[in-house]
Write a protein that holds these residues in place. Structure first.
Motif, PDB file in Angstrom:
ATOM      1  N   ILE A  29       0.863  -1.178   0.000  1.00 47.68           N
ATOM      2  CA  ILE A  29       0.000   0.000   0.000  1.00 47.68           C
ATOM      3  C   ILE A  29       0.900   1.229   0.000  1.00 47.68           C
ATOM      4  CG2 ILE A  29      -1.691   1.316   1.325  1.00 47.68           C
ATOM      5  CD1 ILE A  29      -2.965  -1.157   0.248  1.00 47.68           C
ATOM      6  N   LYS A  30       0.640   2.152  -0.900  1.00 50.89           N
ATOM      7  CA  LYS A  30       1.465   3.359  -0.997  1.00 50.89           C
ATOM      8  C   LYS A  30       1.455   4.132   0.322  1.00 50.89           C
ATOM      9  CE  LYS A  30       2.141   7.493  -3.841  1.00 50.89           C
ATOM     10  NZ  LYS A  30       1.626   8.281  -4.996  1.00 50.89           N
ATOM     11  N   GLY A  31       2.635   4.426   0.828  1.00 53.21           N
ATOM     12  CA  GLY A  31       2.772   5.204   2.048  1.00 53.21           C
ATOM     13  C   GLY A  31       2.749   4.388   3.329  1.00 53.21           C
ATOM     14  N   ALA A  32       2.544   3.066   3.232  1.00 53.78           N
ATOM     15  CA  ALA A  32       2.471   2.234   4.434  1.00 53.78           C
ATOM     16  C   ALA A  32       3.810   2.188   5.170  1.00 53.78           C
ATOM     17  CB  ALA A  32       2.030   0.821   4.071  1.00 53.78           C
ATOM     18  N   ALA A  33       4.892   1.974   4.433  1.00 53.20           N
ATOM     19  CA  ALA A  33       6.205   1.899   5.069  1.00 53.20           C
ATOM     20  C   ALA A  33       6.547   3.215   5.753  1.00 53.20           C
ATOM     21  CB  ALA A  33       7.267   1.553   4.020  1.00 53.20           C
ATOM     22  N   GLU A  34       6.205   4.325   5.100  1.00 56.84           N
ATOM     23  CA  GLU A  34       6.481   5.642   5.679  1.00 56.84           C
ATOM     24  C   GLU A  34       5.670   5.861   6.958  1.00 56.84           C
ATOM     25  OE1 GLU A  34       7.565   5.732   1.383  1.00 56.84           O
ATOM     26  OE2 GLU A  34       5.859   4.981   2.552  1.00 56.84           O
ATOM     27  N   ALA A  35       4.439   5.361   6.988  1.00 58.23           N
ATOM     28  CA  ALA A  35       3.601   5.509   8.178  1.00 58.23           C
ATOM     29  C   ALA A  35       4.177   4.737   9.363  1.00 58.23           C
ATOM     30  CB  ALA A  35       2.180   5.036   7.885  1.00 58.23           C
ATOM     31  N   ILE A  36       4.650   3.514   9.109  1.00 60.71           N
ATOM     32  CA  ILE A  36       5.253   2.712  10.177  1.00 60.71           C
ATOM     33  C   ILE A  36       6.541   3.370  10.675  1.00 60.71           C
ATOM     34  CG2 ILE A  36       6.251   0.490  10.792  1.00 60.71           C
ATOM     35  CD1 ILE A  36       3.249   0.350  10.336  1.00 60.71           C
ATOM     36  N   THR A  37       7.356   3.836   9.748  1.00 62.06           N
ATOM     37  CA  THR A  37       8.602   4.509  10.120  1.00 62.06           C
ATOM     38  C   THR A  37       8.318   5.757  10.952  1.00 62.06           C
ATOM     39  OG1 THR A  37       9.721   3.704   8.131  1.00 62.06           O
ATOM     40  CG2 THR A  37      10.695   5.614   9.229  1.00 62.06           C
ATOM     41  N   PHE A  38       7.286   6.501  10.589  1.00 59.93           N
ATOM     42  CA  PHE A  38       6.878   7.682  11.349  1.00 59.93           C
ATOM     43  C   PHE A  38       6.573   7.310  12.796  1.00 59.93           C
ATOM     44  CE2 PHE A  38       3.275  10.090  13.069  1.00 59.93           C
ATOM     45  CZ  PHE A  38       3.787  11.382  13.066  1.00 59.93           C
ATOM     46  N   LEU A  39       5.802   6.263  13.001  1.00 62.43           N
ATOM     47  CA  LEU A  39       5.444   5.842  14.356  1.00 62.43           C
ATOM     48  C   LEU A  39       6.680   5.420  15.149  1.00 62.43           C
ATOM     49  CD1 LEU A  39       2.243   3.721  13.649  1.00 62.43           C
ATOM     50  CD2 LEU A  39       2.338   5.964  14.753  1.00 62.43           C
ATOM     51  N   GLN A  40       7.583   4.705  14.491  1.00 67.11           N
ATOM     52  CA  GLN A  40       8.798   4.265  15.168  1.00 67.11           C
ATOM     53  C   GLN A  40       9.672   5.451  15.561  1.00 67.11           C
ATOM     54  OE1 GLN A  40       9.943   1.560  12.039  1.00 67.11           O
ATOM     55  NE2 GLN A  40       9.152  -0.242  13.111  1.00 67.11           N
ATOM     56  N   ARG A  44       6.715   5.148  19.255  1.00 69.34           N
ATOM     57  CA  ARG A  44       5.514   4.365  19.525  1.00 69.34           C
ATOM     58  C   ARG A  44       5.815   2.894  19.262  1.00 69.34           C
ATOM     59  NH1 ARG A  44       4.705   9.113  20.787  1.00 69.34           N
ATOM     60  NH2 ARG A  44       2.603  10.020  20.909  1.00 69.34           N
ATOM     61  N   LYS A  45       5.206   2.039  20.049  1.00 70.41           N
ATOM     62  CA  LYS A  45       5.363   0.602  19.828  1.00 70.41           C
ATOM     63  C   LYS A  45       4.488   0.172  18.652  1.00 70.41           C
ATOM     64  CE  LYS A  45       6.680  -0.640  24.537  1.00 70.41           C
ATOM     65  NZ  LYS A  45       6.408  -1.512  25.715  1.00 70.41           N
ATOM     66  N   VAL A  46       5.038  -0.692  17.814  1.00 67.73           N
ATOM     67  CA  VAL A  46       4.333  -1.162  16.620  1.00 67.73           C
ATOM     68  C   VAL A  46       4.303  -2.690  16.635  1.00 67.73           C
ATOM     69  CG1 VAL A  46       4.447  -1.329  14.104  1.00 67.73           C
ATOM     70  CG2 VAL A  46       4.923   0.854  15.235  1.00 67.73           C
ATOM     71  N   ALA A  47       3.161  -3.249  16.269  1.00 69.91           N
ATOM     72  CA  ALA A  47       3.036  -4.702  16.159  1.00 69.91           C
ATOM     73  C   ALA A  47       2.240  -5.051  14.915  1.00 69.91           C
ATOM     74  CB  ALA A  47       2.359  -5.281  17.399  1.00 69.91           C
ATOM     75  N   ILE A  48       2.491  -6.243  14.424  1.00 71.68           N
ATOM     76  CA  ILE A  48       1.777  -6.779  13.258  1.00 71.68           C
ATOM     77  C   ILE A  48       0.893  -7.922  13.739  1.00 71.68           C
ATOM     78  CG2 ILE A  48       2.023  -7.889  11.015  1.00 71.68           C
ATOM     79  CD1 ILE A  48       3.115  -5.030  11.079  1.00 71.68           C
ATOM     80  N   LEU A  49      -0.384  -7.899  13.353  1.00 77.88           N
ATOM     81  CA  LEU A  49      -1.324  -8.937  13.773  1.00 77.88           C
ATOM     82  C   LEU A  49      -2.126  -9.386  12.560  1.00 77.88           C
ATOM     83  CD1 LEU A  49      -3.453  -8.785  17.032  1.00 77.88           C
ATOM     84  CD2 LEU A  49      -4.358  -9.758  14.929  1.00 77.88           C
ATOM     85  N   THR A  50      -1.988 -10.660  12.201  1.00 74.49           N
ATOM     86  CA  THR A  50      -2.623 -11.137  10.980  1.00 74.49           C
ATOM     87  C   THR A  50      -3.302 -12.483  11.169  1.00 74.49           C
ATOM     88  OG1 THR A  50      -2.251 -11.758   8.655  1.00 74.49           O
ATOM     89  CG2 THR A  50      -0.428 -12.133  10.187  1.00 74.49           C
TER      90      THR A  50
END
Length: 271
Positions: A29-40, A44-50
């Protein structure tokens, strides 16, 4: 669920679905990697749940890296590792017949669970069912035999469809429904969303309160339903399986998201 929309900067942790949120099929998804990097960068803590059980945690880490998202194995919570954890923690191990792919089998093996071939399925303690793109009558027959002999029926998830770049493909729920039909019973346990097991794993690992957490997903009946039931702030992104904006007002209260974004790429601008 949360009745008042809050600023996303108020939260300490963000949990993301993958399919339909961070990528569609093999396309990020366009901009997804940038959004995660922004949070990091905002600490902010980031997790993946699938719910997708075709990939192990290591496989998910590698997949995320390919689309520019850097997460550690301890930040990944999938229904494959969830199923393995459930069997190990609740029963100490055992023998399983699996309808599923490499990722699910790897996680079960890593937890010390013995995997049985179809010819020995009658001896299984568990039948574990996930998405299997080589699903066939032989596997269904073996799973039915195991279930009729008393094996516990564990579904990784009941998703009817898996979102891809152009439409959707059949999800694990199709395999689960096939076994449910011939076994004349529902799964004894469902690991994935909207059931809370994976979210509880993530909350424990992140060391946060539910009130400090955001669930970001595209599935009304999975991501949003799970978050709302748990008292976690829910963010719906209108990619993947999400309904149209006009349909959101007609949703029952328990399925209404706390916050709506067109895409995860809008997360930094809603800070």
């Amino acid at each position: 669920m949360w009745c008042v929309q809050r600023r996303l900067s108020e939260f300490k942790g963000f949990v993301f679905d993958i399919d339909g949120v961070l990528k569609l099929g093999d396309k990020p998804i366009k901009g997804a990697a940038e959004a995660i990097t922004f949070l990091q960068h905002e600490n902010r803590k980031v997790a993946i749940l699938t719910n997708n059980a075709t990939r192990s945690r290591k496989g998910i880490v590698d997949e995320m890296k390919r689309i520019g998202i850097n997460v550690g194995i301890d930040e990944v919570f999938g229904s494959a590792c969830g199923a393995a954890r459930f069997i190990k923690h609740e029963f100490g191990g055992g023998k399983a017949f699996v309808i599923g792919e490499r990722g699910l089998r790897e996680e079960l093996k890593a937890a010390g669970i013995k995997l049985l071939p179809a010819s020995k399925a009658a001896n299984a303690d568990f039948v574990v069912v996930g998405l299997d793109r080589t699903f066939n009558y032989k596997k269904l027959d073996a799973a039915l035999t195991a279930t009729m002999n008393g094996a516990m029926f564990i579904a990784t998830n009941e998703d009817a469809r898996l979102p891809i770049e152009k439409g959707a493909k059949p999800g694990a729920g199709c395999m689960v429904a096939a076994l449910s039909t011939c076994a004349k019973k529902k799964p004894d346990v469902v690991i994935g969303k909207p059931h809370p097991y994976l979210l509880e794993m993530a909350i424990e690992a992140m060391g946060l309160k539910k009130s400090e957490l955001v669930m970001v997903g595209d599935g009304i009946e999975t991501d949003i339903a799970m978050a709302n039931a748990a008292g976690v702030y829910s963010v719906l992104v209108l990619t993947g399986n999400a309904p149209r904006k006009a349909e959101l007002a007609r949703l029952p209260r328990e399925l209404k998201p706390s916050h709506v974004l067109n895409s995860v790429s809008e997360l930094p601008s809603n800070w």
